[in-house]
Design a protein around this motif. Structure first.
Motif, mmCIF file in Angstrom:
data_model
loop_
_atom_site.group_PDB
_atom_site.id
_atom_site.type_symbol
_atom_site.label_atom_id
_atom_site.label_comp_id
_atom_site.label_asym_id
_atom_site.label_seq_id
_atom_site.Cartn_x
_atom_site.Cartn_y
_atom_site.Cartn_z
ATOM 1 N N THR A 93 55.563 -48.068 -47.625
ATOM 2 C CA THR A 93 54.387 -48.898 -47.390
ATOM 3 C C THR A 93 53.208 -48.372 -48.195
ATOM 4 O O THR A 93 53.169 -47.208 -48.569
ATOM 5 N N GLY A 94 52.224 -49.241 -48.453
ATOM 6 C CA GLY A 94 51.025 -48.839 -49.175
ATOM 7 C C GLY A 94 51.237 -48.785 -50.674
ATOM 8 O O GLY A 94 52.326 -49.025 -51.181
ATOM 9 N N ASP A 95 50.157 -48.505 -51.407
ATOM 10 C CA ASP A 95 50.232 -48.337 -52.852
ATOM 11 C C ASP A 95 49.155 -47.364 -53.288
ATOM 12 O O ASP A 95 48.376 -46.875 -52.488
ATOM 13 N N CYS A 96 49.130 -47.086 -54.592
ATOM 14 C CA CYS A 96 48.195 -46.100 -55.147
ATOM 15 C C CYS A 96 47.279 -46.736 -56.185
ATOM 16 O O CYS A 96 46.852 -46.070 -57.133
ATOM 17 N N GLY A 97 46.996 -48.010 -56.032
ATOM 18 C CA GLY A 97 46.144 -48.681 -57.001
ATOM 19 C C GLY A 97 46.849 -48.807 -58.331
ATOM 20 O O GLY A 97 47.990 -49.261 -58.401
ATOM 21 N N THR A 98 46.193 -48.393 -59.397
ATOM 22 C CA THR A 98 46.774 -48.505 -60.734
ATOM 23 C C THR A 98 47.593 -47.281 -61.119
ATOM 24 O O THR A 98 48.191 -47.246 -62.190
ATOM 25 N N GLU A 99 47.658 -46.263 -60.254
ATOM 26 C CA GLU A 99 48.396 -45.044 -60.573
ATOM 27 C C GLU A 99 49.822 -45.119 -60.042
ATOM 28 O O GLU A 99 50.095 -45.816 -59.065
ATOM 29 N N PRO A 100 50.762 -44.383 -60.666
ATOM 30 C CA PRO A 100 52.125 -44.333 -60.132
ATOM 31 C C PRO A 100 52.148 -43.786 -58.712
ATOM 32 O O PRO A 100 51.399 -42.872 -58.370
ATOM 33 N N CYS A 101 53.020 -44.358 -57.890
ATOM 34 C CA CYS A 101 53.192 -43.937 -56.501
ATOM 35 C C CYS A 101 54.564 -43.308 -56.319
ATOM 36 O O CYS A 101 55.535 -43.745 -56.924
ATOM 37 N N CYS A 102 54.644 -42.321 -55.450
ATOM 38 C CA CYS A 102 55.923 -41.736 -55.086
ATOM 39 C C CYS A 102 56.035 -41.702 -53.568
ATOM 40 O O CYS A 102 55.029 -41.668 -52.860
ATOM 41 N N ALA A 103 57.266 -41.722 -53.079
ATOM 42 C CA ALA A 103 57.508 -41.818 -51.641
ATOM 43 C C ALA A 103 57.645 -40.438 -51.023
ATOM 44 O O ALA A 103 58.317 -39.554 -51.564
ATOM 45 N N ALA A 104 57.007 -40.284 -49.872
ATOM 46 C CA ALA A 104 57.135 -39.067 -49.078
ATOM 47 C C ALA A 104 57.458 -39.457 -47.642
ATOM 48 O O ALA A 104 57.012 -40.498 -47.155
ATOM 49 N N VAL A 105 58.242 -38.625 -46.987
ATOM 50 C CA VAL A 105 58.574 -38.835 -45.584
ATOM 51 C C VAL A 105 57.620 -37.999 -44.743
ATOM 52 O O VAL A 105 57.533 -36.778 -44.916
ATOM 53 N N LYS A 106 56.912 -38.649 -43.822
ATOM 54 C CA LYS A 106 55.899 -37.985 -43.005
ATOM 55 C C LYS A 106 56.537 -37.286 -41.806
ATOM 56 O O LYS A 106 57.730 -37.426 -41.531
ATOM 57 N N ALA A 107 55.700 -36.561 -41.080
ATOM 58 C CA ALA A 107 56.175 -35.820 -39.911
ATOM 59 C C ALA A 107 56.751 -36.742 -38.851
ATOM 60 O O ALA A 107 57.697 -36.376 -38.131
ATOM 61 N N ASP A 108 56.220 -37.978 -38.735
ATOM 62 C CA ASP A 108 56.770 -38.936 -37.772
ATOM 63 C C ASP A 108 57.981 -39.669 -38.347
ATOM 64 O O ASP A 108 58.508 -40.588 -37.733
ATOM 65 N N ARG A 109 58.397 -39.254 -39.574
ATOM 66 C CA ARG A 109 59.580 -39.746 -40.273
ATOM 67 C C ARG A 109 59.444 -41.152 -40.831
ATOM 68 O O ARG A 109 60.425 -41.754 -41.261
ATOM 69 N N SER A 110 58.234 -41.709 -40.853
ATOM 70 C CA SER A 110 57.995 -42.930 -41.623
ATOM 71 C C SER A 110 57.690 -42.525 -43.062
ATOM 72 O O SER A 110 57.388 -41.365 -43.345
ATOM 73 N N TRP A 111 57.791 -43.492 -43.987
ATOM 74 C CA TRP A 111 57.516 -43.212 -45.390
ATOM 75 C C TRP A 111 56.073 -43.572 -45.711
ATOM 76 O O TRP A 111 55.491 -44.470 -45.100
ATOM 77 N N GLU A 112 55.519 -42.889 -46.707
ATOM 78 C CA GLU A 112 54.189 -43.239 -47.189
ATOM 79 C C GLU A 112 54.136 -43.142 -48.701
ATOM 80 O O GLU A 112 54.934 -42.451 -49.332
ATOM 81 N N SER A 113 53.185 -43.856 -49.284
ATOM 82 C CA SER A 113 52.959 -43.826 -50.729
ATOM 83 C C SER A 113 51.886 -42.798 -51.049
ATOM 84 O O SER A 113 50.789 -42.841 -50.479
ATOM 85 N N LEU A 114 52.195 -41.892 -51.961
ATOM 86 C CA LEU A 114 51.239 -40.883 -52.393
ATOM 87 C C LEU A 114 51.191 -40.859 -53.918
ATOM 88 O O LEU A 114 52.173 -41.216 -54.589
ATOM 89 N N LYS A 115 50.077 -40.441 -54.468
ATOM 90 C CA LYS A 115 50.010 -40.237 -55.907
ATOM 91 C C LYS A 115 51.000 -39.147 -56.290
ATOM 92 O O LYS A 115 51.056 -38.089 -55.659
ATOM 93 N N CYS A 116 51.770 -39.412 -57.330
ATOM 94 C CA CYS A 116 52.863 -38.514 -57.699
ATOM 95 C C CYS A 116 52.384 -37.142 -58.144
ATOM 96 O O CYS A 116 53.183 -36.195 -58.212
ATOM 97 N N THR A 117 51.099 -37.021 -58.450
ATOM 98 C CA THR A 117 50.551 -35.740 -58.908
ATOM 99 C C THR A 117 50.078 -34.852 -57.755
ATOM 100 O O THR A 117 49.630 -33.735 -57.978
ATOM 101 N N GLU A 118 50.186 -35.340 -56.512
ATOM 102 C CA GLU A 118 49.868 -34.490 -55.365
ATOM 103 C C GLU A 118 50.990 -33.472 -55.160
ATOM 104 O O GLU A 118 52.110 -33.660 -55.625
#
Length: 362
Positions: A93-118
């Motif tokens: 879910t979500g996006d990173c605007g004009t930057e590439p997004c990568c998927a991470a699994v959160k502590a509650d085990r849902s997925w989130e979109s984060l900037k790949c450079t984090e």
């Protein structure tokens, strides 16, 4: 002009598959002409799959004063798995605007979109030679998604991909001791390869890629890094590749496959001699959306029971059999194939069955 370009160098390195070669053009052209020239003379503009590819290409052009075109261009945003798997499942879910997004699994085990450079911890998987389930490893280093991809490819197989809800639950379980979000192998960006190759490898330079508003929609290789440039940028050399794998359109039995592959400038039914050859086969089949079972140049001696390639050489030391072992007589069938539904593993098949065939070209 593009279709009459000449090519200076042919690169066939020991750490590259014998089934793929790299080439660089002598003349300088704009990107659209570079793509046309590569498709006319070879297969296409080069797709870069790994750090090894990138290093080989950088070495090829190290004496050039120009930064050549590679096959990456801006397209519509799309998700892709690091290992090239089809995206058949996603909980992103979500996006990173004009930057590439990568998927991470959160502590509650849902997925989130984060900037790949984090920087995050990450989940790798390892695929062994048997049919056992993949093994998952949570790596407790904080790296960017691109760095995590490199780490997983060096020490495991790749960043984990998730095909369905069952595998999603397995990955969540493997990551249960993570105190924060961890990377998985899903990348979402607006960059695609000219040949349709499924490579999520990226090696952007500083402040790259530029946003879509810059009209920098094509990519050059410069000192080992990638920069985005307009397609009509000052003419540059073209980096092309050629694959020596042909996939038949029609199905046939194994004997007919032998005859088919000797025709029309082909050499023989395909043999796979190394892990690099195996990877190239997988890339070609994925790129062309080929699924199912396909004949290889594998046959079993009815007298002695060992497996040989059609050129008379015994199989080994590399092999990729289902279950990790070659099928044994008298229970085995005598012709060999590759099965895309079984992780691109090799298996025995009835020689009278009809499948598409993989050929080697000259």
């Amino acid at each position: 002009m593009a279709t009459t370009l000449t090519f200076l160098l042919l690169l066939l390195l020991s750490d590259q598959s014998r089934l793929r070669t790299f080439h660089i053009s002598e003349m300088r052209v704009i990107q659209s002409e570079a793509r046309a020239a590569c498709r006319t003379n070879y297969t296409d503009l080069v797709t870069v799959y790994s750090e090894e590819d990138n290093a080989a290409l950088s070495d090829l052009v190290k004496n050039s004063t120009d930064s050549p075109w590679i096959g990456l261009y801006r397209s519509q945003p799309r998700a892709k798995w690091s290992n090239g798997d089809n995206v058949t499942f996603s909980d992103l879910t979500g996006d990173c605007g004009t930057e590439p997004c990568c998927a991470a699994v959160k502590a509650d085990r849902s997925w989130e979109s984060l900037k790949c450079t984090e920087n995050r911890t990450f989940m790798c998987y390892k695929q062994d030679a048997t049919d056992l389930p993949f093994s998952y490893t949570l790596v407790l280093k904080n790296l960017t998604w691109y760095e995590a991809q490199s780490h997983c490819r060096v020490f495991y197989t790749d960043l984990v991909s998730i095909r369905d809800q069952t595998q999603n639950e397995e990955v969540k379980k493997a990551g249960r001791y993570s105190s924060g979000p961890f990377w998985i192998g899903l990348l979402r960006d607006d960059w695609e390869w000219s040949d349709g190759g499924r490579s999520a490898y990226r090696n952007w330079g500083m402040y790259q890629p530029r946003p879509p508003s810059s009209s920098s929609n094509c990519t050059e290789l410069s000192n080992g890094k990638w920069n985005t440039v307009p397609y009509s940028n000052s003419p540059l050399p073209a980096l092309c590749y050629r694959t020596y794998i042909h996939v038949s359109a029609e199905t046939m039995n194994w004997e007919s496959a032998l005859d088919y592959c000797k025709k029309e400038n082909r050499n023989s039914v395909l043999r796979i001699e190394s892990d690099l050859d195996q990877k190239e086969v997988e890339r070609v089949l994925r790129r062309n959306n080929v699924s199912g079972t396909l004949w290889l140049g594998l046959g079993q001696s009815r007298l002695f029971g060992f497996w040989i390639w059609t050129n008379g050489i015994s199989v080994g030391p590399f092999s990729n059999w289902v279950g990790g072992r070659a099928p044994e007589a008298p229970l085995s069938q005598n012709c060999g194939a590759i099965d895309t539904e079984k992780g691109f593993k090799w298996r025995d098949r009835d020689c009278r069955s009809k499948y598409r065939v993989l050929c080697e070209e000259h």
